[in-house]
Motif scaffolding. Sequence first.
Motif, PDB file in Angstrom:
ATOM      1  N   ALA A 223     -18.927 -46.246 -38.661  1.00 38.68           N
ATOM      2  CA  ALA A 223     -18.578 -45.587 -39.920  1.00 38.68           C
ATOM      3  C   ALA A 223     -17.196 -44.957 -39.865  1.00 38.68           C
ATOM      4  O   ALA A 223     -16.476 -44.942 -40.864  1.00 38.68           O
ATOM      5  N   TYR A 224     -16.822 -44.425 -38.710  1.00 34.19           N
ATOM      6  CA  TYR A 224     -15.525 -43.779 -38.574  1.00 34.19           C
ATOM      7  C   TYR A 224     -14.460 -44.782 -38.140  1.00 34.19           C
ATOM      8  O   TYR A 224     -14.618 -45.448 -37.113  1.00 34.19           O
ATOM      9  N   PRO A 225     -13.393 -44.913 -38.906  1.00 35.20           N
ATOM     10  CA  PRO A 225     -12.251 -45.719 -38.448  1.00 35.20           C
ATOM     11  C   PRO A 225     -11.676 -45.133 -37.159  1.00 35.20           C
ATOM     12  O   PRO A 225     -11.982 -43.994 -36.792  1.00 35.20           O
ATOM     13  N   ALA A 226     -10.869 -45.911 -36.471  1.00 31.47           N
ATOM     14  CA  ALA A 226     -10.303 -45.452 -35.203  1.00 31.47           C
ATOM     15  C   ALA A 226      -9.508 -44.166 -35.362  1.00 31.47           C
ATOM     16  O   ALA A 226      -9.488 -43.317 -34.468  1.00 31.47           O
ATOM     17  N   LYS A 227      -8.879 -44.003 -36.515  1.00 32.05           N
ATOM     18  CA  LYS A 227      -8.099 -42.796 -36.759  1.00 32.05           C
ATOM     19  C   LYS A 227      -7.941 -42.598 -38.267  1.00 32.05           C
ATOM     20  O   LYS A 227      -8.096 -43.549 -39.045  1.00 32.05           O
ATOM     21  N   PRO A 228      -7.644 -41.377 -38.695  1.00 29.84           N
ATOM     22  CA  PRO A 228      -7.392 -41.154 -40.116  1.00 29.84           C
ATOM     23  C   PRO A 228      -6.179 -41.959 -40.583  1.00 29.84           C
ATOM     24  O   PRO A 228      -5.362 -42.404 -39.773  1.00 29.84           O
ATOM     25  N   GLY A 229      -6.093 -42.143 -41.881  1.00 29.04           N
ATOM     26  CA  GLY A 229      -4.954 -42.867 -42.432  1.00 29.04           C
ATOM     27  C   GLY A 229      -5.385 -43.972 -43.368  1.00 29.04           C
ATOM     28  O   GLY A 229      -6.452 -43.899 -43.980  1.00 29.04           O
ATOM     29  N   LYS A 230      -4.583 -44.989 -43.472  1.00 30.06           N
ATOM     30  CA  LYS A 230      -4.844 -46.065 -44.421  1.00 30.06           C
ATOM     31  C   LYS A 230      -6.121 -46.807 -44.072  1.00 30.06           C
ATOM     32  O   LYS A 230      -6.354 -47.183 -42.933  1.00 30.06           O
ATOM     33  N   LEU A 231      -6.955 -46.993 -45.091  1.00 31.80           N
ATOM     34  CA  LEU A 231      -8.231 -47.681 -44.931  1.00 31.80           C
ATOM     35  C   LEU A 231      -8.159 -49.009 -45.661  1.00 31.80           C
ATOM     36  O   LEU A 231      -7.891 -49.057 -46.858  1.00 31.80           O
ATOM     37  N   ASP A 232      -8.400 -50.101 -44.942  1.00 32.96           N
ATOM     38  CA  ASP A 232      -8.351 -51.420 -45.563  1.00 32.96           C
ATOM     39  C   ASP A 232      -9.485 -51.550 -46.575  1.00 32.96           C
ATOM     40  O   ASP A 232     -10.624 -51.161 -46.292  1.00 32.96           O
ATOM     41  N   PRO A 233      -9.209 -52.089 -47.772  1.00 36.92           N
ATOM     42  CA  PRO A 233     -10.265 -52.252 -48.777  1.00 36.92           C
ATOM     43  C   PRO A 233     -11.459 -53.069 -48.285  1.00 36.92           C
ATOM     44  O   PRO A 233     -12.563 -52.935 -48.820  1.00 36.92           O
ATOM     45  N   SER A 234     -11.255 -53.907 -47.269  1.00 37.09           N
ATOM     46  CA  SER A 234     -12.371 -54.686 -46.732  1.00 37.09           C
ATOM     47  C   SER A 234     -13.448 -53.794 -46.117  1.00 37.09           C
ATOM     48  O   SER A 234     -14.597 -54.212 -45.963  1.00 37.09           O
TER      49      SER A 234
END
Length: 268
Positions: A223-234
């Motif tokens: 659920a958590y991306p590797a780090k905050p920032g831009k999230l790919d719409p996929s």
Amino acid sequence: MQRRHPIALLATLMFVVSAPAFAWSGFGHQLVGELAERQLSESARAQIADLLRDEPEQTLASVATWPDTVRKQAAWKFTAPFHYVYIQDDACRYDAARDCPDGSCIVAAIDRYGAELRDATLPREQRAQALKFVVHFVGDVHQPLHAGNRTDEGGNEFQVNLDGEGTNLHSVWDYRILHSAQLDLQTYADRLDAQRRRAPGLANGDSAAWAMESCSALAAQAAYPAKPGKLDPSYLVDKRGYVEQRVVQASERLAAMLERALGVGAGP
């Protein structure tokens, strides 16, 4: 302070106004309520209609968002902690004394209001309120970021950027994932109900088990991306299947809980 272009400001305002309609606390909760009601016996549905006879509509979907609408009112501020639980264990093992002091968390709230709903000796108005809380909190506890083990306010402090908009991970899971399907309530409910009928689950476990499931999903579903920032719409598409699964599970477990409280043969 930097001024925003009027068009950009208008777009932002439109987003702010429209977003709650698709929130887990709105659209997602209505999905859970709609799906659960389809699974109930005639006896349980009749009792729900009677309990909610003072409401504009006597359906689970219509009252599913009520706890969110009142939580900021002075009389209901005490319910704010009932919408989540912070499990203070890396392995997502829930401990009531540690994680839910004084019963002030979603796990205890589900049990407490469930008991009130079952108690036919209580005033109808009190049981109707209990019903609304149960419908809402069973939905909330199946949203993984409402029952996590991270110290970031359930992802509210994990900032991301999606489609050029600044937001946070909690908001993404609350409404962006379901909204990405671009379906209205009845169409989405029909689709998920068909999936449920093809592969019915088990309405098992209790509120603590559901919370631990959600907590464990944070790692299992990445659920958590590797780090905050831009999230790919996929990301929205990747996670949507799991979110839909949790909506279906919540509806099955809510229906079973309500059937025990209100169905044929149910007693105090």
